[in-house]
Design a protein around this motif. Structure first.
Motif, mmCIF file in Angstrom:
data_model
loop_
_atom_site.group_PDB
_atom_site.id
_atom_site.type_symbol
_atom_site.label_atom_id
_atom_site.label_comp_id
_atom_site.label_asym_id
_atom_site.label_seq_id
_atom_site.Cartn_x
_atom_site.Cartn_y
_atom_site.Cartn_z
ATOM 1 N N GLY A 212 -13.625 -8.948 1.009
ATOM 2 C CA GLY A 212 -12.005 -9.720 0.975
ATOM 3 C C GLY A 212 -10.788 -8.858 0.794
ATOM 4 O O GLY A 212 -10.686 -7.695 1.371
ATOM 5 N N GLN A 213 -10.068 -8.821 0.061
ATOM 6 C CA GLN A 213 -8.531 -8.709 0.556
ATOM 7 C C GLN A 213 -8.249 -7.627 -0.361
ATOM 8 O O GLN A 213 -7.259 -6.803 -0.696
ATOM 9 N N SER A 214 -8.728 -6.373 -0.516
ATOM 10 C CA SER A 214 -8.929 -5.130 -1.426
ATOM 11 C C SER A 214 -7.614 -4.864 -1.062
ATOM 12 O O SER A 214 -7.573 -4.376 1.177
ATOM 13 N N ARG A 215 -7.463 -3.264 -1.238
ATOM 14 C CA ARG A 215 -6.291 -2.608 -1.384
ATOM 15 C C ARG A 215 -6.593 -1.555 0.382
ATOM 16 O O ARG A 215 -6.130 -1.363 1.754
ATOM 17 N N SER A 216 -8.045 -1.061 0.416
ATOM 18 C CA SER A 216 -8.131 -0.065 1.490
ATOM 19 C C SER A 216 -8.853 -1.048 2.272
ATOM 20 O O SER A 216 -8.745 -0.535 3.643
ATOM 21 N N VAL A 217 -8.980 -2.186 2.614
ATOM 22 C CA VAL A 217 -9.456 -2.723 3.475
ATOM 23 C C VAL A 217 -8.168 -2.918 3.765
ATOM 24 O O VAL A 217 -8.097 -3.436 5.358
ATOM 25 N N THR A 218 -7.354 -3.835 3.031
ATOM 26 C CA THR A 218 -5.485 -3.677 3.672
ATOM 27 C C THR A 218 -5.681 -2.750 4.921
ATOM 28 O O THR A 218 -4.976 -2.841 5.708
ATOM 29 N N ILE A 219 -5.672 -1.410 3.944
ATOM 30 C CA ILE A 219 -5.057 -0.065 4.698
ATOM 31 C C ILE A 219 -5.743 -0.262 6.110
ATOM 32 O O ILE A 219 -5.095 0.296 7.644
ATOM 33 N N TYR A 220 -7.062 0.014 6.176
ATOM 34 C CA TYR A 220 -8.001 -0.440 7.135
ATOM 35 C C TYR A 220 -8.056 -0.513 8.699
ATOM 36 O O TYR A 220 -7.589 -0.686 9.817
ATOM 37 N N ARG A 221 -8.242 -2.491 7.718
ATOM 38 C CA ARG A 221 -7.223 -2.769 8.790
ATOM 39 C C ARG A 221 -6.134 -2.909 9.516
ATOM 40 O O ARG A 221 -6.291 -3.014 10.526
ATOM 41 N N TYR A 222 -4.842 -2.398 8.958
ATOM 42 C CA TYR A 222 -3.426 -2.293 9.096
ATOM 43 C C TYR A 222 -3.912 -0.830 10.803
ATOM 44 O O TYR A 222 -3.309 -0.878 11.705
ATOM 45 N N ALA A 223 -4.353 -0.025 9.638
ATOM 46 C CA ALA A 223 -4.430 1.295 11.405
ATOM 47 C C ALA A 223 -5.627 0.851 12.007
ATOM 48 O O ALA A 223 -5.466 1.213 13.333
ATOM 49 N N ALA A 224 -6.528 0.119 12.295
ATOM 50 C CA ALA A 224 -7.252 -0.610 13.276
ATOM 51 C C ALA A 224 -6.287 -1.400 13.987
ATOM 52 O O ALA A 224 -6.616 -1.349 15.494
ATOM 53 N N TRP A 225 -5.634 -2.396 13.683
ATOM 54 C CA TRP A 225 -4.849 -3.610 14.527
ATOM 55 C C TRP A 225 -4.350 -2.871 15.184
ATOM 56 O O TRP A 225 -3.293 -3.129 16.144
ATOM 57 N N THR A 226 -3.444 -1.528 14.517
ATOM 58 C CA THR A 226 -2.562 -0.274 15.029
ATOM 59 C C THR A 226 -2.766 0.454 16.590
ATOM 60 O O THR A 226 -2.886 0.403 17.669
ATOM 61 N N ALA A 227 -4.078 0.682 15.960
ATOM 62 C CA ALA A 227 -5.461 1.399 17.135
ATOM 63 C C ALA A 227 -5.820 -0.293 18.321
ATOM 64 O O ALA A 227 -5.249 0.430 19.880
ATOM 65 N N LEU A 228 -5.539 -1.241 17.715
ATOM 66 C CA LEU A 228 -5.823 -2.041 18.627
ATOM 67 C C LEU A 228 -4.479 -3.056 19.887
ATOM 68 O O LEU A 228 -4.454 -3.019 20.948
ATOM 69 N N THR A 229 -3.486 -2.414 19.164
ATOM 70 C CA THR A 229 -2.468 -2.475 20.143
ATOM 71 C C THR A 229 -1.929 -1.474 20.732
ATOM 72 O O THR A 229 -1.285 -1.505 21.899
ATOM 73 N N LEU A 230 -2.315 0.024 20.410
ATOM 74 C CA LEU A 230 -2.642 1.009 21.469
ATOM 75 C C LEU A 230 -3.390 0.753 22.687
ATOM 76 O O LEU A 230 -2.614 1.683 23.721
ATOM 77 N N ASN A 231 -3.950 0.380 22.751
ATOM 78 C CA ASN A 231 -4.640 -0.111 24.075
ATOM 79 C C ASN A 231 -4.165 -0.341 25.202
ATOM 80 O O ASN A 231 -3.746 -0.030 25.839
ATOM 81 N N SER A 232 -2.961 -1.571 24.603
ATOM 82 C CA SER A 232 -2.445 -2.064 25.649
ATOM 83 C C SER A 232 -1.552 -1.433 25.467
ATOM 84 O O SER A 232 -0.373 -1.316 26.639
ATOM 85 N N VAL A 233 -0.757 -0.474 25.631
ATOM 86 C CA VAL A 233 0.096 1.175 25.434
ATOM 87 C C VAL A 233 0.074 1.852 26.389
ATOM 88 O O VAL A 233 0.931 2.010 27.283
ATOM 89 N N LEU A 234 -1.377 2.308 26.003
ATOM 90 C CA LEU A 234 -2.217 2.720 27.205
ATOM 91 C C LEU A 234 -2.734 2.989 28.381
ATOM 92 O O LEU A 234 -2.284 3.694 29.583
ATOM 93 N N ASN A 235 -3.239 1.317 27.974
ATOM 94 C CA ASN A 235 -3.364 0.815 30.502
ATOM 95 C C ASN A 235 -2.251 0.977 30.817
ATOM 96 O O ASN A 235 -2.963 1.425 31.532
#
Length: 269
Positions: A212-235
Motif C-alpha cells: 500500500g501507500q506507506s511512507r517508506s514505499v512512497t519515498i522509494y517510489r519517488y527515488a525510483a521515479w527519479t532514476a527512471l527519468t534520469l535515463n532520459s536525461v543521460l541518453n
C-alpha cells in the motif's frame, strides 16, 4: 536539443536508425525538461487551492505520453538493429526513412492510447497494465540484443577463420569490424542504462500493490521515479559520447554557432 538539431541538419545522418534516435532525443528532452520539473514542483508545492493535485495530474499525463513514447522508441531501435544484421543487403530496401516515420507515428498513437486507457480501469489494474507494458518492451529489446550478440559472435568467428587463412597484407580488411563493434557496444550501453533505471520503478509498483501507500514505499517510489527519468536525461549524452557520426555533427554545429556569434560581436562592435 543539440543532438536533435545535428541529426536534422546533417543529410548523411538521415537514416532509419538516426530517425529513431531523433524521435528518442525529442521524447527524452520532454521527459528531462517537462516531466521532471513538474514532478519536483508537485513535491514541493503545498496542496493549497488544489495546485498540488493539478501538478500531479499534469506530471502523470506527461510521463505516460513522453516516457511511454521513449520506451517504445528504444524498443524500436533494438528491433531495427536486429533487422539490420538479420536482413543484410535487404535492410535498406525494407527499412526506409518513410516507413520509419510511419512507425514512429504509430508508436506515438500507441502511447496516446495508453494514456486514455488509464482512465478506463481502476488503480490496481492500471499498475498491473504498466508493469506488463514495461516488461513486454524489456523482453522484446533484450531478446533483440541477445540475438544481435549471437550474430556478431558468429560473424567474428567467421572473420577470424578467414584471416587465419590469408596473408598478412590483407589483414586491413578486418578494420570495419572495429567500428561495427563499437556501434554494437553503444547499443548495449543504452540498453543496460535502460534496464538499470527501469527495474527499480517496476519493484516500486510491486511494493505499492503489496504494502500500500506507506511512507517508506512512497519515498522509494519517488527515488525510483527519479532514476527512471534520469535515463532520459543521460541518453543524449551517451549518444554524443559513443556514436561518432553524431559526435562530429554536433561539434560542427557548435563550431558554426560559435563562429557565427563571434562574427555578430564583431559586427556589433
Amino acid at each position: 536539443m543539440h543532438l536533435l538539431t545535428a541529426i536534422l541538419k546533417t543529410p548523411t545522418l538521415h537514416t532509419p536508425s538516426n530517425v529513431l534516435l531523433c524521435f528518442l532525443a525529442f521524447s527524452d528532452f520532454g521527459v528531462g525538461f517537462v516531466v521532471q520539473p513538474l514532478s519536483i514542483a508537485a513535491t514541493i508545492v503545498s496542496n493549497a487551492h488544489g495546485h498540488q493535485q493539478l501538478l500531479k495530474t499534469c506530471t502523470e499525463s506527461a510521463s505516460v505520453l513522453l516516457y511511454g513514447a521513449s520506451m517504445l522508441t528504444m524498443t524500436a531501435i533494438a528491433v531495427d538493429r536486429y533487422l539490420a544484421l538479420l536482413l543484410h543487403l535487404r535492410y535498406r530496401t525494407i527499412v526506409t526513412v518513410p516507413r520509419t516515420l510511419k512507425l514512429k507515428t504509430l508508436l506515438w498513437f500507441i502511447a496516446l492510447c495508453i494514456y486514455f486507457f488509464r482512465y478506463l480501469v481502476d488503480k490496481k489494474a492500471r499498475y498491473i497494465s504498466i508493469i506488463t507494458f514495461i516488461l513486454v518492451l524489456l523482453f522484446t529489446s533484450s531478446y533483440c540484443y541477445i540475438q544481435i550478440l549471437r550474430i556478431v559472435q558468429r560473424h567474428r568467428r567467421q572473420i577470424l577463420d578467414q584471416t587465419l587463412s590469408i596473408t598478412r597484407q590483407f589483414s586491413s580488411s578486418c578494420v570495419p569490424t572495429v567500428g561495427q563493434g563499437k556501434s554494437i557496444t553503444t547499443m548495449y550501453y543504452i540498453h543496460g542504462l535502460f534496464v538499470v533505471c527501469v527495474i527499480p520503478y517496476i519493484v516500486g509498483i510491486f511494493l505499492l500493490l503489496k504494502f500500500g501507500q506507506s511512507r517508506s514505499v512512497t519515498i522509494y517510489r519517488y527515488a525510483a521515479w527519479t532514476a527512471l527519468t534520469l535515463n532520459s536525461v543521460l541518453n543524449p549524452f551517451l549518444y554524443c559520447w559513443r556514436i561518432q557520426g553524431i559526435k562530429i555533427a554536433i561539434k560542427t554545429l557548435l563550431k558554426s554557432f560559435i563562429d557565427k556569434s563571434r562574427l555578430n560581436r564583431v559586427g556589433i562592435v
